[in-house]
Scaffold this motif. Structure first.
Motif, PDB file in Angstrom:
ATOM      1  N   MET A  12     -24.857  -8.101  10.860  1.00  0.00           N
ATOM      2  CA  MET A  12     -24.065  -9.144  10.203  1.00  0.00           C
ATOM      3  C   MET A  12     -24.944  -9.936   9.233  1.00  0.00           C
ATOM      4  SD  MET A  12     -23.530 -12.705  10.563  1.00  0.00           S
ATOM      5  CE  MET A  12     -23.938 -13.204  12.243  1.00  0.00           C
ATOM      6  N   LEU A  13     -26.146 -10.277   9.671  1.00  0.00           N
ATOM      7  CA  LEU A  13     -27.034 -11.059   8.802  1.00  0.00           C
ATOM      8  C   LEU A  13     -27.456 -10.256   7.577  1.00  0.00           C
ATOM      9  CD1 LEU A  13     -29.380 -12.870  11.379  1.00  0.00           C
ATOM     10  CD2 LEU A  13     -27.563 -13.881   9.991  1.00  0.00           C
ATOM     11  N   LEU A  14     -27.843  -8.992   7.768  1.00  0.00           N
ATOM     12  CA  LEU A  14     -28.270  -8.179   6.634  1.00  0.00           C
ATOM     13  C   LEU A  14     -27.115  -8.027   5.644  1.00  0.00           C
ATOM     14  CD1 LEU A  14     -30.795  -7.803   8.286  1.00  0.00           C
ATOM     15  CD2 LEU A  14     -30.758  -5.373   7.718  1.00  0.00           C
ATOM     16  N   ASN A  15     -25.930  -7.886   6.185  1.00  0.00           N
ATOM     17  CA  ASN A  15     -24.750  -7.765   5.344  1.00  0.00           C
ATOM     18  C   ASN A  15     -24.488  -9.069   4.579  1.00  0.00           C
ATOM     19  OD1 ASN A  15     -22.590  -6.132   4.472  1.00  0.00           O
ATOM     20  ND2 ASN A  15     -21.204  -7.374   5.732  1.00  0.00           N
ATOM     21  N   ARG A  16     -24.631 -10.193   5.280  1.00  0.00           N
ATOM     22  CA  ARG A  16     -24.405 -11.498   4.657  1.00  0.00           C
ATOM     23  C   ARG A  16     -25.304 -11.684   3.441  1.00  0.00           C
ATOM     24  NH1 ARG A  16     -25.075 -17.020   8.088  1.00  0.00           N
ATOM     25  NH2 ARG A  16     -23.056 -16.349   8.840  1.00  0.00           N
ATOM     26  N   TYR A  17     -26.566 -11.284   3.559  1.00  0.00           N
ATOM     27  CA  TYR A  17     -27.512 -11.494   2.468  1.00  0.00           C
ATOM     28  C   TYR A  17     -27.636 -10.274   1.551  1.00  0.00           C
ATOM     29  CZ  TYR A  17     -28.901 -15.733   4.871  1.00  0.00           C
ATOM     30  OH  TYR A  17     -28.895 -16.969   5.451  1.00  0.00           O
ATOM     31  N   GLY A  18     -26.886  -9.228   1.856  1.00  0.00           N
ATOM     32  CA  GLY A  18     -26.985  -8.039   1.027  1.00  0.00           C
ATOM     33  C   GLY A  18     -28.350  -7.379   1.074  1.00  0.00           C
ATOM     34  N   ILE A  19     -28.929  -7.313   2.256  1.00  0.00           N
ATOM     35  CA  ILE A  19     -30.263  -6.719   2.417  1.00  0.00           C
ATOM     36  C   ILE A  19     -30.127  -5.297   2.947  1.00  0.00           C
ATOM     37  CG2 ILE A  19     -32.492  -6.917   3.594  1.00  0.00           C
ATOM     38  CD1 ILE A  19     -31.761  -9.945   4.034  1.00  0.00           C
ATOM     39  N   ASN A  20     -30.751  -4.356   2.241  1.00  0.00           N
ATOM     40  CA  ASN A  20     -30.812  -2.978   2.702  1.00  0.00           C
ATOM     41  C   ASN A  20     -31.718  -2.909   3.941  1.00  0.00           C
ATOM     42  OD1 ASN A  20     -31.602  -0.271   3.014  1.00  0.00           O
ATOM     43  ND2 ASN A  20     -31.242   0.127   0.833  1.00  0.00           N
ATOM     44  N   PRO A  21     -31.257  -2.304   5.046  1.00  0.00           N
ATOM     45  CA  PRO A  21     -32.086  -2.273   6.265  1.00  0.00           C
ATOM     46  C   PRO A  21     -33.501  -1.752   6.019  1.00  0.00           C
ATOM     47  CG  PRO A  21     -29.914  -1.405   6.742  1.00  0.00           C
ATOM     48  CD  PRO A  21     -29.951  -1.660   5.258  1.00  0.00           C
ATOM     49  N   GLU A  22     -33.647  -0.786   5.105  1.00  0.00           N
ATOM     50  CA  GLU A  22     -34.993  -0.251   4.842  1.00  0.00           C
ATOM     51  C   GLU A  22     -35.938  -1.300   4.270  1.00  0.00           C
ATOM     52  OE1 GLU A  22     -34.448   3.187   2.343  1.00  0.00           O
ATOM     53  OE2 GLU A  22     -32.826   3.828   3.679  1.00  0.00           O
ATOM     54  N   MET A  23     -35.363  -2.350   3.705  1.00  0.00           N
ATOM     55  CA  MET A  23     -36.197  -3.394   3.105  1.00  0.00           C
ATOM     56  C   MET A  23     -36.331  -4.623   4.003  1.00  0.00           C
ATOM     57  SD  MET A  23     -37.245  -1.914   0.548  1.00  0.00           S
ATOM     58  CE  MET A  23     -38.172  -3.237  -0.269  1.00  0.00           C
ATOM     59  N   PHE A  24     -35.931  -4.486   5.276  1.00  0.00           N
ATOM     60  CA  PHE A  24     -35.992  -5.641   6.193  1.00  0.00           C
ATOM     61  C   PHE A  24     -37.025  -5.394   7.290  1.00  0.00           C
ATOM     62  CE2 PHE A  24     -34.413  -8.006   9.989  1.00  0.00           C
ATOM     63  CZ  PHE A  24     -34.451  -9.291   9.463  1.00  0.00           C
ATOM     64  N   VAL A  25     -37.873  -6.381   7.518  1.00  0.00           N
ATOM     65  CA  VAL A  25     -38.867  -6.321   8.586  1.00  0.00           C
ATOM     66  C   VAL A  25     -38.720  -7.570   9.448  1.00  0.00           C
ATOM     67  CG1 VAL A  25     -41.308  -6.151   9.190  1.00  0.00           C
ATOM     68  CG2 VAL A  25     -40.487  -5.152   7.026  1.00  0.00           C
ATOM     69  N   MET A  26     -38.511  -7.390  10.750  1.00  0.00           N
ATOM     70  CA  MET A  26     -38.428  -8.520  11.676  1.00  0.00           C
ATOM     71  C   MET A  26     -39.771  -8.702  12.359  1.00  0.00           C
ATOM     72  SD  MET A  26     -36.278 -10.847  12.832  1.00  0.00           S
ATOM     73  CE  MET A  26     -36.604 -12.141  14.048  1.00  0.00           C
ATOM     74  N   ILE A  27     -40.191  -9.949  12.462  1.00  0.00           N
ATOM     75  CA  ILE A  27     -41.495 -10.280  13.049  1.00  0.00           C
ATOM     76  C   ILE A  27     -41.257 -11.261  14.202  1.00  0.00           C
ATOM     77  CG2 ILE A  27     -43.709 -11.439  12.588  1.00  0.00           C
ATOM     78  CD1 ILE A  27     -42.976 -10.574   9.522  1.00  0.00           C
ATOM     79  N   GLY A  28     -41.677 -10.880  15.428  1.00  0.00           N
ATOM     80  CA  GLY A  28     -41.446 -11.804  16.527  1.00  0.00           C
ATOM     81  C   GLY A  28     -42.123 -11.376  17.808  1.00  0.00           C
ATOM     82  N   ASN A  29     -42.060 -12.272  18.802  1.00  0.00           N
ATOM     83  CA  ASN A  29     -42.795 -12.034  20.046  1.00  0.00           C
ATOM     84  C   ASN A  29     -41.984 -11.326  21.126  1.00  0.00           C
ATOM     85  OD1 ASN A  29     -41.190 -14.495  20.584  1.00  0.00           O
ATOM     86  ND2 ASN A  29     -42.205 -14.390  22.556  1.00  0.00           N
TER      87      ASN A  29
END
Lengths: 243, 243
Positions: free
Chosen positions: A168-185
């Motif tokens: 939903m978030l990637l869709n909201r911002y129009g971000i291609n999944p290949e260009m998204f990196v999540m960073i967390g613990n």
């Protein structure tokens, strides 16, 4: 409709999703401090490990409706106290538990090492989205108090971090999944659901992991993701992917 | 960065912000039902109007940190019960108050008259943004259960509805204030802050208004906005503005 005056600043770089609690600042340490007081409060009725088991049970049951924030934790402590004490606990103690929630809400935001410098560096080349679970007012207040808010493109407080929410978030911002990196613990919240939708993740372990955030080892067998010993290693990992 | 595959569907029409509780579905009615039970529970210590005053005081004090949701309401009832009873109230009653919160969380979503037809009509010509205060998990669950979620472009659960939050949202979506119209039942939350940032608002009054949502009459002197007796009047008002 979409903002014409603020065109995208970076067109060919990753968008970085960044977790907040225990990735950017201490969080569980505060909860553990309160939990210890709670075990002490209940000690005439129950041993710490039994109180802990009962509390975890109530927390697990409340997540679908009440989520992961301070209010959900306080509710679970109140219910656990009443159950364990067989209704013997007094209202003074209940009021005390409620006040511990206020203490958690007011706890200072202690940044983890290298966070400020690393976010500053990353924000020169990437859009940074802060993505966190919990109570919306409290999480936004923490971001404000952290002094980090200027590094972020946007702040998203979500109820759950599963594949559907990330989609939903990637869709909201129009971000291609290949260009998204999540960073967390959290492997359960920041890594596995993100890999699941075809995006990337970098695990930055914290020294503690809440029992409800420990993933099933079977889920880890078929996935591969980099582990940064400190957030300061993240820019180097990203550079490797960009080459 | 911004979504190229989902270009704006409507380029020259208003974006509509729509409030949820008591604009699309009943909400206060459920809270009043629980409040009545609370007044009854406290009746051996305090008259209803005094209990109400003490509860409102606690609610007002908790808004900055705990907001407007069920969890904040339950916390206020617990604190009020302990205060009013001078610590005499029992833990069984505290557990009962906690369970009333569960009841509120699980309350059915009863749509107000004409809502479904009107949203269906509006969504043919406008982007609809649902903008609501409260607990993020609960508000999202209500939208899901309402059957209305397909009419919305996006759903925003915010901690507070003031001019700064509306500005942040308009900025996030790249919406020109002149092209934004907020529709809701609260003059304090849905009308005044929106007019303040140069956008438009349509007031759709509900039969009840929570005391903490009643605006200062002075704030109403210099503003002018249309009042729809039913949400079904909204499309006609919008048409008038478009001509």
């Amino acid at each position: 409709m979409l903002n014409q005056e603020n065109p995208p600043k970076f067109s060919n770089s990753f968008v970085l999703g960044i977790d907040a609690d225990d990735t950017l600042w201490e969080n569980e340490a505060w909860f553990y401090k309160i939990q210890d007081r709670f075990f002490e409060l209940m000690s005439s009725w129950s041993a710490p490990q039994d109180t802990n088991a009962a509390l975890l049970e109530n927390e697990r049951a409340s997540i679908p409706q009440y989520g992961y924030g301070v209010t959900s934790f306080v509710r679970s402590m109140i219910l656990t106290a009443i159950q364990i004490s067989n209704d013997e606990i007094g209202t003074k103690e209940i009021a005390q538990i409620v006040s511990w929630g206020d203490e958690l809400i007011d706890a200072p935001v202690d940044l983890l090492p290298d966070v400020e410098e690393t976010l500053s560096e990353l924000s020169n080349n990437h859009h940074l989205l802060l993505i966190t679970k919990g109570d919306v007012l409290h999480q936004r207040a923490k971001v404000e108090n952290s002094g980090l808010s200027d590094f972020f493109w946007n702040i998203e407080v979500v109820g759950e971090k599963d594949a559907a929410v990330y989609e939903m978030l990637l869709n909201r911002y129009g971000i291609n999944p290949e260009m998204f990196v999540m960073i967390g613990n959290s492997v359960s919240s920041d890594v596995l659901p993100v890999l699941n939708i075809g995006a990337k993740a970098i695990h930055v372990p914290h020294h503690t992991t809440w029992e409800l955030e420990i993933p099933d080892p079977k889920e880890l067998e078929k996935v591969d993701f980099p582990i940064a010993q400190s957030i300061s290693e993240v820019p180097g990992i990203l550079s490797g992917w960009n080459e």
